[in-house]
Design an enzyme around this catalytic site. Structure first.
Site, short mmCIF file in Angstrom:
data_model
loop_
_atom_site.label_atom_id
_atom_site.label_comp_id
_atom_site.label_asym_id
_atom_site.label_seq_id
_atom_site.Cartn_x
_atom_site.Cartn_y
_atom_site.Cartn_z
CE1 TYR A 1 60.14 -30.92 -23.75
CE2 TYR A 1 58.93 -32.40 -25.19
CZ TYR A 1 58.94 -31.43 -24.21
OH TYR A 1 57.76 -30.97 -23.68
CG HIS B 1 56.97 -27.11 -23.24
ND1 HIS B 1 58.10 -27.39 -22.51
CD2 HIS B 1 57.32 -26.14 -24.13
CE1 HIS B 1 59.09 -26.64 -22.96
NE2 HIS B 1 58.65 -25.87 -23.94
CD GLU C 1 61.01 -24.20 -25.96
OE1 GLU C 1 59.88 -23.76 -25.62
OE2 GLU C 1 61.73 -24.87 -25.19
CG ASN D 1 54.40 -31.67 -17.31
OD1 ASN D 1 54.23 -31.92 -18.52
ND2 ASN D 1 55.46 -31.03 -16.86
CE LYS E 1 54.67 -31.14 -21.68
NZ LYS E 1 55.64 -31.74 -20.73
P1 CMP Z 1 58.45 -29.65 -20.01
O1 CMP Z 1 58.19 -28.30 -19.47
O2 CMP Z 1 57.74 -30.04 -21.25
O3 CMP Z 1 60.03 -29.82 -20.27
C1 CMP Z 1 60.68 -31.06 -20.23
C2 CMP Z 1 59.79 -32.15 -19.71
O4 CMP Z 1 60.47 -33.29 -19.25
C3 CMP Z 1 59.04 -31.65 -18.51
O5 CMP Z 1 58.07 -30.72 -18.89
C4 CMP Z 1 58.49 -32.94 -17.92
O6 CMP Z 1 57.27 -33.33 -18.50
C5 CMP Z 1 59.59 -33.91 -18.31
N1 CMP Z 1 60.34 -34.28 -17.12
C6 CMP Z 1 61.14 -33.51 -16.39
N2 CMP Z 1 61.66 -34.20 -15.36
C7 CMP Z 1 61.16 -35.45 -15.46
C8 CMP Z 1 61.32 -36.63 -14.70
N3 CMP Z 1 62.09 -36.65 -13.62
N4 CMP Z 1 60.65 -37.73 -15.10
C9 CMP Z 1 59.89 -37.71 -16.20
N5 CMP Z 1 59.69 -36.60 -16.98
C10 CMP Z 1 60.32 -35.50 -16.59
#
Ligand code: CMP
Length: 142
Positions: A51, A117, A128, A114, A11
């Protein structure tokens, strides 16, 4: 055990922190091969489409804004149980809950920012991978 393919995205924070080599290196050192990879700055439409399953969640706008805030590195990883292996290497979505030594425990800032992904199941991995790569762009390494 079976050979699988899974989609990985480093990311915008992972790219901005100069962690591309570190993260791809962790995949390669742990039994995953890179079948295809590229850097790309996602458009709003591309991020929203990727998403789409989260479109009704309260964090959707924030997620799309973040994922379009800088370039990402999108890869297809291949190997034995690649989907679960990648998820183990990433750690839990929320870095506060991620096991020590995982990518998110080591580098992620928050549940939203984070670092990586990874596809969560065989069906989503197939969707995906196809969202970002044509089959001719991928090289079977098994
Ligand atoms: P990812 O694995 O990319 O899949 C969906 C993303 O949504 C997840 O990682 C997080 O980065 C984001 N996400 C999930 N829950 C939350 C939350 N409560 N607040 C903000 N972002 C979220």
């Amino acid at each position: 055990m079976s050979i699988q393919r899974t989609l990985s995205i480093i990311k915008p924070d992972g790219v901005a922190k100069n962690l591309v080599g570190e993260i791809l290196g962790r995949f390669e050192k742990n039994g995953l091969r890179i079948a295809g990879t590229r850097m790309q700055w996602l458009s709003q439409q591309e991020a929203e489409g990727f998403y789409a399953v989260h479109s009704e969640r309260p964090f959707f706008g924030e997620l799309v804004e973040y994922m379009t805030s800088g370039p990402v590195v999108i890869s297809v990883l291949e190997g034995e149980d690649a989907i679960s292996r990648n998820r183990e290497l990433m750690g839990a979505t929320n870095p506060a809950e991620a096991a020590p030594g995982t990518i998110r425990a080591d580098f992620a800032d928050s549940i939203g920012v984070n670092t990586v992904h990874g596809s969560d199941a065989e069906e989503t991995a197939a969707v995906e991978v196809a969202y970002f790569f044509r089959s001719t762009e991928l090289c079977a390494r098994g």
